[in-house]
Write an enzyme that holds these catalytic residues in place. Structure first.
Site, PDB file in Angstrom:
ATOM      1  N   ASP A  50       0.878  -1.169   0.000  1.00 47.98           N
ATOM      2  CA  ASP A  50       0.000   0.000   0.000  1.00 47.98           C
ATOM      3  C   ASP A  50       0.916   1.219   0.000  1.00 47.98           C
ATOM      4  O   ASP A  50       1.906   1.252   0.744  1.00 47.98           O
ATOM      5  CB  ASP A  50      -0.892  -0.021   1.252  1.00 47.98           C
ATOM      6  CG  ASP A  50      -1.969   1.059   1.261  1.00 47.98           C
ATOM      7  OD1 ASP A  50      -1.661   2.219   0.913  1.00 47.98           O
ATOM      8  OD2 ASP A  50      -3.111   0.756   1.647  1.00 47.98           O
ATOM      9  N   LEU A 105       0.504   3.929   1.310  1.00 48.38           N
ATOM     10  CA  LEU A 105       0.480   4.607   2.603  1.00 48.38           C
ATOM     11  C   LEU A 105       1.597   4.090   3.509  1.00 48.38           C
ATOM     12  O   LEU A 105       1.932   4.724   4.506  1.00 48.38           O
ATOM     13  CB  LEU A 105      -0.881   4.390   3.280  1.00 48.38           C
ATOM     14  CG  LEU A 105      -1.272   5.367   4.388  1.00 48.38           C
ATOM     15  CD1 LEU A 105      -1.366   6.789   3.837  1.00 48.38           C
ATOM     16  CD2 LEU A 105      -2.593   4.962   5.019  1.00 48.38           C
ATOM     17  N   SER A 106       2.168   2.952   3.150  1.00 47.29           N
ATOM     18  CA  SER A 106       3.214   2.316   3.952  1.00 47.29           C
ATOM     19  C   SER A 106       4.600   2.681   3.422  1.00 47.29           C
ATOM     20  O   SER A 106       4.965   2.278   2.317  1.00 47.29           O
ATOM     21  CB  SER A 106       3.033   0.791   3.914  1.00 47.29           C
ATOM     22  OG  SER A 106       4.216   0.127   4.293  1.00 47.29           O
ATOM     23  N   PRO A 107       5.405   3.424   4.203  1.00 41.87           N
ATOM     24  CA  PRO A 107       6.756   3.765   3.736  1.00 41.87           C
ATOM     25  C   PRO A 107       7.658   2.544   3.622  1.00 41.87           C
ATOM     26  O   PRO A 107       8.512   2.474   2.732  1.00 41.87           O
ATOM     27  CB  PRO A 107       7.257   4.740   4.806  1.00 41.87           C
ATOM     28  CG  PRO A 107       6.478   4.385   6.037  1.00 41.87           C
ATOM     29  CD  PRO A 107       5.114   3.970   5.542  1.00 41.87           C
ATOM     30  N   SER A 127       6.696  -0.337   2.727  1.00 37.29           N
ATOM     31  CA  SER A 127       6.335  -0.987   1.469  1.00 37.29           C
ATOM     32  C   SER A 127       7.133  -0.399   0.310  1.00 37.29           C
ATOM     33  O   SER A 127       7.539  -1.123  -0.608  1.00 37.29           O
ATOM     34  CB  SER A 127       4.832  -0.813   1.181  1.00 37.29           C
ATOM     35  OG  SER A 127       4.041  -1.633   1.998  1.00 37.29           O
TER      36      SER A 127
END
Length: 226
Positions: free
Chosen positions: A13, A15-17, A19
Site C-alpha cells: 500500500d 500509505l506504507s513507507p 512498502s
C-alpha cells in the site's frame, strides 16, 4: 533457454513507507534473481482490521523511533523518503483507499504502468509531502508516470466500479489468507512451497530462499537514482 522465473508476490500500500523500500528492492533485483514479480496493490487498513493490528505510530515511542528509522533506511536504501509534516493526518485521517483503487484499476487495464504509477504516488506522499487522496493528485501522479491525461481520467472514473472495488477487496483478502498482519508482505512460490515474509528487511532472507546472492539494497548492476 534459461530456467523459468520463480514467482514472488508483493502485497503493498502506498500509505506504507516500508512498502516503498521493499518495492524498490524487489524492482532492482527481479531480473538479477530471475523472479517473476507480481505487484499486488492492497488496502492496508483492511489488513490491519482483519489481523487486529494497529499502526505502529499510534504508540508514541514507536512513532518517535519510526521517524529516525525511516530517515536512516532511506539513506541506506537510496530512496528519497521522508516523513510528511502532518504525519498523523496522512496516515490516520486521509488514508489511501482512492489511491489503492486507482492502482488496482491500473493493474487491471495497464499492468505495464503499475510500477511507475505506484512509485510516483509514493514520491508524492513520502518524498514531496503531497496529497494522494484528491482526484487531481492521483491524475498528476499518473501523468508524471507516463500515462496520458485521457487514459488517467478514464481509469479514475472506474475506481468506484464493482470490478475495481471487488478486486482490491479480493487482493486484500488474499494477503490476509497468507497471514498478513501489516505491509509490505512478500510471498515467494518456490518448488511447490510458499514462503511468507513480512517487512522490507527480509530481502536477504528471500535471497537465501531463492538460492541467490544478496548484494545489499543497491546491487552494483542497478542505478538506484529515483
Amino acid at each position: 533457454m534459461g530456467p523459468l522465473p520463480r514467482t514472488v508476490e508483493l502485497f503493498y500500500d502506498v500509505l506504507s513507507p516500508y512498502s516503498w523500500l521493499g518495492f524498490e528492492i524487489l524492482c532492482r533485483y527481479k531480473n538479477i534473481w530471475n523472479v517473476h514479480l507480481q505487484l499486488r496493490p492492497t488496502f492496508i487498513a483492511g489488513v490491519m482490521k482483519n489481523s487486529g493490528n494497529r499502526p505502529p505510530a499510534l504508540l508514541p515511542l514507536k512513532a518517535k523511533y519510526m521517524t529516525n528509522d525511516i530517515k536512516l533506511l532511506g539513506q541506506h536504501f537510496q530512496v528519497p523518503i521522508q516523513m510528511p509534516k502532518d504525519f498523523f493526518s496522512v496516515i490516520l485521517e486521509k488514508g489511501s483507499l482512492s489511491a489503492m483503487r486507482f492502482l488496482t484499476a491500473v493493474n487491471l487495464e495497464h499492468p505495464e504502468l503499475l510500477e511507475k504509477v505506484s512509485r510516483e504516488l509514493w514520491m508524492r506522499v513520502w518524498s514531496r509531502d503531497e496529497d494522494i487522496t484528491e482526484p487531481q493528485s492521483i491524475l498528476a501522479a499518473a501523468e508524471k508516470a507516463g500515462m496520458s491525461t485521457e487514459g488517467a481520467r478514464a481509469l479514475l472514473e472506474k475506481i468506484s466500479t464493482p470490478q475495481v472495488k471487488n478486486q482490491l477487496k479480493e487482493t486484500t483478502e488474499a494477503a490476509c489468507r497468507y497471514g498478513a498482519f501489516g505491509l509490505p508482505f512478500t510471498v515467494a512460490h518456490l518448488d511447490g512451497q510458499t514462503h511468507m515474509l513480512f517487512g522490507s528487511d527480509r530481502m536477504e532472507l528471500l535471497a537465501h530462499l531463492l538460492g541467490e546472492k544478496w548484494m545489499g539494497p543497491v546491487p552494483p548492476a542497478v542505478s538506484a537514482r529515483l
